[in-house]
Write a protein that holds these residues in place. Structure first.
Motif, PDB file in Angstrom:
ATOM      1  N   MET A   1       0.685  -1.613   0.224  1.00  0.00           N
ATOM      2  CA  MET A   1      -0.236  -0.118   0.128  1.00  0.00           C
ATOM      3  C   MET A   1       0.948   1.662  -0.344  1.00  0.00           C
ATOM      4  O   MET A   1       0.743   2.444  -0.720  1.00  0.00           O
ATOM      5  N   LYS A   2       1.936   1.574   0.718  1.00  0.00           N
ATOM      6  CA  LYS A   2       2.856   2.819   1.241  1.00  0.00           C
ATOM      7  C   LYS A   2       3.640   2.566  -0.514  1.00  0.00           C
ATOM      8  O   LYS A   2       3.804   3.833  -0.837  1.00  0.00           O
ATOM      9  N   SER A   3       3.676   1.518  -1.495  1.00  0.00           N
ATOM     10  CA  SER A   3       4.680   1.665  -2.707  1.00  0.00           C
ATOM     11  C   SER A   3       3.151   2.167  -3.208  1.00  0.00           C
ATOM     12  O   SER A   3       3.831   2.989  -4.642  1.00  0.00           O
ATOM     13  N   LEU A   4       2.648   1.415  -3.596  1.00  0.00           N
ATOM     14  CA  LEU A   4       1.177   2.112  -3.927  1.00  0.00           C
ATOM     15  C   LEU A   4       0.652   3.781  -4.230  1.00  0.00           C
ATOM     16  O   LEU A   4       0.590   5.009  -4.887  1.00  0.00           O
ATOM     17  N   SER A   5       0.853   4.145  -2.744  1.00  0.00           N
ATOM     18  CA  SER A   5       0.790   6.321  -2.407  1.00  0.00           C
ATOM     19  C   SER A   5       2.302   6.507  -2.629  1.00  0.00           C
ATOM     20  O   SER A   5       1.955   7.479  -3.118  1.00  0.00           O
ATOM     21  N   LEU A   6       2.701   5.887  -2.367  1.00  0.00           N
ATOM     22  CA  LEU A   6       4.246   6.851  -3.183  1.00  0.00           C
ATOM     23  C   LEU A   6       3.398   6.866  -4.105  1.00  0.00           C
ATOM     24  O   LEU A   6       5.161   8.295  -4.720  1.00  0.00           O
ATOM     25  N   ARG A   7       3.874   6.172  -5.371  1.00  0.00           N
ATOM     26  CA  ARG A   7       3.662   6.328  -6.861  1.00  0.00           C
ATOM     27  C   ARG A   7       2.833   7.159  -6.892  1.00  0.00           C
ATOM     28  O   ARG A   7       3.143   7.889  -8.016  1.00  0.00           O
ATOM     29  N   ASN A   8       1.792   7.320  -6.331  1.00  0.00           N
ATOM     30  CA  ASN A   8       0.717   8.346  -6.559  1.00  0.00           C
ATOM     31  C   ASN A   8       1.401   9.733  -6.252  1.00  0.00           C
ATOM     32  O   ASN A   8       0.697  10.833  -7.231  1.00  0.00           O
ATOM     33  N   ASN A   9       1.453   9.994  -5.319  1.00  0.00           N
ATOM     34  CA  ASN A   9       2.496  11.147  -5.089  1.00  0.00           C
ATOM     35  C   ASN A   9       3.073  11.466  -6.092  1.00  0.00           C
ATOM     36  O   ASN A   9       3.084  12.762  -6.145  1.00  0.00           O
ATOM     37  N   LEU A  10       3.817  11.153  -6.400  1.00  0.00           N
ATOM     38  CA  LEU A  10       5.032  11.103  -7.325  1.00  0.00           C
ATOM     39  C   LEU A  10       4.231  11.027  -8.595  1.00  0.00           C
ATOM     40  O   LEU A  10       5.229  12.159  -9.231  1.00  0.00           O
ATOM     41  N   VAL A  11       3.092  10.447  -9.330  1.00  0.00           N
ATOM     42  CA  VAL A  11       3.165  10.724 -10.126  1.00  0.00           C
ATOM     43  C   VAL A  11       2.186  12.206 -10.142  1.00  0.00           C
ATOM     44  O   VAL A  11       2.489  13.549 -10.868  1.00  0.00           O
ATOM     45  N   GLY A  12       1.892  12.573  -9.269  1.00  0.00           N
ATOM     46  CA  GLY A  12       1.389  13.283  -8.662  1.00  0.00           C
ATOM     47  C   GLY A  12       2.079  15.280  -8.746  1.00  0.00           C
ATOM     48  O   GLY A  12       1.707  15.856  -9.541  1.00  0.00           O
ATOM     49  N   TYR A  13       3.198  15.097  -8.086  1.00  0.00           N
ATOM     50  CA  TYR A  13       4.114  15.799  -7.746  1.00  0.00           C
ATOM     51  C   TYR A  13       4.707  16.233  -9.931  1.00  0.00           C
ATOM     52  O   TYR A  13       5.278  17.199 -10.071  1.00  0.00           O
ATOM     53  N   THR A  14       4.868  14.775 -10.606  1.00  0.00           N
ATOM     54  CA  THR A  14       5.325  15.346 -11.840  1.00  0.00           C
ATOM     55  C   THR A  14       4.147  16.015 -12.916  1.00  0.00           C
ATOM     56  O   THR A  14       4.945  16.713 -13.191  1.00  0.00           O
ATOM     57  N   PHE A  15       3.142  15.606 -12.807  1.00  0.00           N
ATOM     58  CA  PHE A  15       2.427  16.600 -13.315  1.00  0.00           C
ATOM     59  C   PHE A  15       2.519  18.299 -12.368  1.00  0.00           C
ATOM     60  O   PHE A  15       1.983  19.066 -13.567  1.00  0.00           O
TER      61      PHE A  15
END
Length: 299
Positions: A1-15
């Motif tokens: 779950m933490k890795s998925l949340s981190l990935r979503n955050n990274l996608v958001g920060y990238t955009f």
């Protein structure tokens, strides 16, 4: 779950990173630098030297051209903005009628706002108001002497105000959208009670449009203070005649890029920000008295 949340955050920060980087480079850092330079003597060629509030005090105590630019800008804003809003509302009401060619009319009336602030239109405007221009030819045809638009400060300012009123397209479209949202049942009910055009306009149309008027007023107020191109082109960058078209932004430009006094220009920019902020806050404060919000019981 933490890795998925981190990935979503990274996608958001990238955009959002392009906006954040652009905001930092082109807005926040230049604004901070401008605030620092406003307290310095800086000519772009040598290192800035700290002089405290001298730039701010000298513009109000020893710079007559600054006070003239402030006066001209205030006249331009307080004459041009109301006239533009009135004209935009007038045209919007005409276009809010049923007609097969209404789409064409809306496009034609919106064109001035697209090209109105351009260099080409400013040059055209200068030619129209020239000594041998179309405006003077029309005045002569009805027995009125030619006006020296570029020799009289008041006439030159009137010319600038007229050009600003001509750029009514964006306000007109917003008014038109507001008119479309007024329920037709209100007009039908008032018509049954015998209300005429002016009663409907002042008792229904204007109150229902007050939130739109507030929005347009704020936007046009800010836009008018930033007007630069028409004054620069019409006066050939000098602000003449007799500083009659020396708008605030034009004088700021001359201080920065003609006299290379970046410290003084930065101070002028921050004073203009304060003036616009105070006027905007004053408009919002008075809006409680005249803006009609249906969600607040009609207050």
């Amino acid at each position: 779950m933490k890795s998925l949340s981190l990935r979503n955050n990274l996608v958001g920060y990238t955009f959002i990173s392009p906006f954040v980087i652009g905001f930092l480079i082109f807005t926040l850092i230049p604004a901070a630098a401008s605030l620092y330079f406003s307290f310095t003597d800086y000519d772009l060629l040598s290192a800035p030297s700290w002089i405290g509030l001298e730039n701010y005090t000298s513009m109000f105590t020893s710079d007559d051209r600054y006070m003239q630019s402030l006066k001209v800008t205030m006249l331009y804003v307080f004459l041009g903005v109301p006239l533009r809003l009135i004209f935009a509302l007038f045209v919007a009401m005409i276009l809010n009628t049923t007609s097969k060619a209404v789409g064409l009319y809306r496009t034609v009336y919106y064109l001035p706002s697209i090209i109105g602030g351009s260099v080409a239109v400013s040059i055209m405007w200068r030619n129209l108001f020239g000594d041998q221009g179309v405006i003077n030819v029309m005045l002569n045809s009805i027995g009125i002497d030619s006006v020296r638009w570029f020799g009289d400060p008041n006439a030159a300012l009137f010319m600038l105000v007229t050009l600003s009123v001509w750029q009514f397209g964006s306000s007109m479209l917003i008014f038109l959208a507001g008119l479309k949202n007024i329920p037709t049942e209100l007009y039908e009910a008032s018509g049954v009670d015998g209300a005429g055009f002016f009663t409907k306009f002042f008792r229904i149309t204007l109150p229902m449009l007050t939130p739109i008027i507030l929005f347009n007023l704020i936007m046009q107020l800010i836009s008018a203070f930033m007007t630069f191109v028409p004054a620069y082109i019409i006066s050939k960058g000098e602000g003449g005649p007799l500083d009659g078209t020396l708008l605030y932004s034009l004088y700021l430009f001359r201080q920065a890029f003609v006299f290379f006094d970046m410290g003084y220009a930065s101070a002028m920019a921050w004073v203009m920000l304060i003036i616009v902020g105070v006027l905007t806050a004053a408009v919002f404060a008075t809006s409680k008295l005249w803006v009609h919000y249906e969600t607040e019981g009609g207050r």
